[in-house]
Every structure is written in structure tokens, then in C-alpha cells.
Design an enzyme around this catalytic site. Structure first.
Site, PDB file in Angstrom:
ATOM      1  N   ASP A  12      -1.510   2.832  -2.146  1.00 11.06           N
ATOM      2  CA  ASP A  12      -2.904   2.423  -2.104  1.00 11.06           C
ATOM      3  C   ASP A  12      -3.597   3.284  -1.042  1.00 11.06           C
ATOM      4  OD1 ASP A  12      -5.240   0.669  -2.342  1.00 11.06           O
ATOM      5  OD2 ASP A  12      -4.608  -0.112  -0.392  1.00 11.06           O
ATOM      6  N   ASP A  14      -7.156   2.477   0.781  1.00 11.38           N
ATOM      7  CA  ASP A  14      -7.839   1.737   1.850  1.00 11.38           C
ATOM      8  C   ASP A  14      -6.927   0.680   2.464  1.00 11.38           C
ATOM      9  OD1 ASP A  14     -10.573   2.891   1.440  1.00 11.38           O
ATOM     10  OD2 ASP A  14     -10.324   1.960  -0.521  1.00 11.38           O
ATOM     11  N   ASP A 173      -1.388  -3.038   0.604  1.00 14.58           N
ATOM     12  CA  ASP A 173      -1.702  -4.024   1.650  1.00 14.58           C
ATOM     13  C   ASP A 173      -2.426  -5.247   1.110  1.00 14.58           C
ATOM     14  OD1 ASP A 173      -4.127  -2.472   1.189  1.00 14.58           O
ATOM     15  OD2 ASP A 173      -4.930  -3.467   2.959  1.00 14.58           O
TER      16      ASP A 173
END
EC number: 3.1.3.18
Length: 223
Positions: A12, A14, A173
Site C-alpha cells: 500500500d 499511504d 496499514d
């Protein structure tokens, strides 16, 4: 051939590979100011990141008084215009991220980015930071078409296909990352330093890292 247990590792963007919170928060606050809403500190906006810009802005507006759907449409454009002009003012890789990428690449692993950020914005961020050449593919939130971003498995499966096939793992996250990886039957590592909207243990990942200096060892253990 590589002795590493995964041929592909996806990330991922961000809150995982990059700390983009300063620039995203600035864009949210630009839109909030344009609507007469109070601005929010970065710490309040960080947990809102991960589901795409519109979702992030909707949460910011809800936290400061709410707005109509039409107003959200207008402010979404304000946010995107500001972000497009200010994408990498504060954005940087998280500590040890580049070293982890170097180690994986040296082990023969193909690297990819799968994000819910619009593909053209994600490409611009990677270009600005000089990171584009590290990745075999980039898949954005709009790459697969409407409704097919994370947590759908589609972008993870597309990542595997574009990287030429093989055993894959994913690093993220958010619930979007874990959901997408699990739906694609891919092991997933969660970052405790990311833009969490809940305790990292509650994400349901196969493993958790507290920093990128733990990633390679964690993937070897998972494999």
C-alpha cells in the site's frame, strides 16, 4: 532463482510505504476552509486516510459539522485540485523503507504498489520521489474500474498477473489492505506505524511490523 519465499511483494502507499499524512491533511483542510468548516490537526486526519480521497474528506466534514452530497462533490474537487499541486511537500518514505525494498530486490523479489489513491496521483508521487523504477507495477484505486479497489481482491490479483505470477505477499496499514489480501488468499503484513483507525491487532493481518527493519525477516517467517 531466489531463495526468498515470495516472488512478489506488494505495498500500500499511504501510511505504509510513504508518510503522506502532511500533504493529505493540508488538502483536507483546504476543502474544509473552502466550506467554512474548522480545520483539523494532522493527527485527527491520519485515521481517515486509506479509503480514497472522497471517503477521507467525507469523514473530515462529518467531524466538523457535516454537509450535503452536492457540497461534498464540490469540495472533493477543491481537495483534488489542491492535492494535485502539492503532493510531495511533506511526503517521504517511512524509515528503513528504501533499505527493505533494496534487500527484497536483491533477493529477486518483484515489487509493486497497490493503493486506493487515483493511479495518476500515485504515479506522480512515486515520480516526484524518484521511486517509480523500483516497482514492476502500480495499481491505483481507479485502475480496475468503479467498485473494484481495495478491499476487493481485484487489484491484488491484477498485481500478481502484471508481475508475471508467483507466490505473493502484501504489506498495508488498513482494513482495506487486509481485506483485499485475504480475499485474494495472499498473506498480509500490517504496519503498526501506519494511519490506523483501530488497534493494529484488530486488522486481522497474518503478522505485524513496528518498522521496515523488521519486514524481510517477517516475510521469511510467514513464508
Amino acid at each position: 532463482m531466489t531463495d526468498f519465499p515470495f516472488q512478489i511483494v506488494g505495498f500500500d502507499m499511504d501510511g505504509t510505504l510513504l508518510d503522506t499524512s502532511g500533504d493529505l491533511a493540508a488538502a483536507v483542510n483546504e476543502a474544509l476552509q473552502a466550506s467554512g468548516h474548522p480545520t483539523l490537526p494532522v493527527e485527527r486526519i491520519r485515521p481517515m486516510i486509506g479509503g480514497g480521497a472522497r471517503h477521507m474528506l467525507a469523514q473530515g466534514l462529518a467531524a466538523t459539522g457535516g454537509c450535503s452530497e452536492a457540497e461534498l462533490d464540490r469540495l472533493h474537487r477543491v481537495l483534488l485540485d489542491y492535492y494535485e499541486a502539492n503532493m510531495t511537500v511533506h511526503t517521504r518514505p517511512f524509515p528503513h523503507a528504501l533499505a527493505a525494498l533494496d534487500t527484497l530486490a536483491a533477493r529477486g523479489v518483484r515489487l509493486a504498489v497497490v493503493t486506493n489513491k487515483l493511479e495518476r496521483y500515485a504515479a506522480q508521487v512515486l515520480d516526484d520521489l524518484g521511486l517509480s523504477d523500483r516497482f514492476a507495477c502500480l495499481i491505483g484505486g481507479d485502475t480496475m474500474g468503479p467498485g473494484r479497489g481495495k478491499p476487493a481482491p481485484d487489484p491484488i490479483l491484477e498485481m500478481i498477473a502484471r508481475c508475471g505470477g508467483g507466490r505473493a505477499a502484501f504489506v498495508g496499514d488498513s482494513v482495506y489492505d487486509v481485506g483485499a489480501a485475504k480475499a485474494a488468499d495472499v498473506p498480509v503484513v500490517a504496519c503498526s506505524f501506519g494511519f490506523l483507525d483501530r488497534p493494529v491487532e484488530a486488522l486481522g493481518a497474518d503478522a505485524v511490523i513496528d518498522g521496515f527493519d523488521q519486514l524481510v525477516e517477517t516475510l521469511e517467517r510467514l513464508g
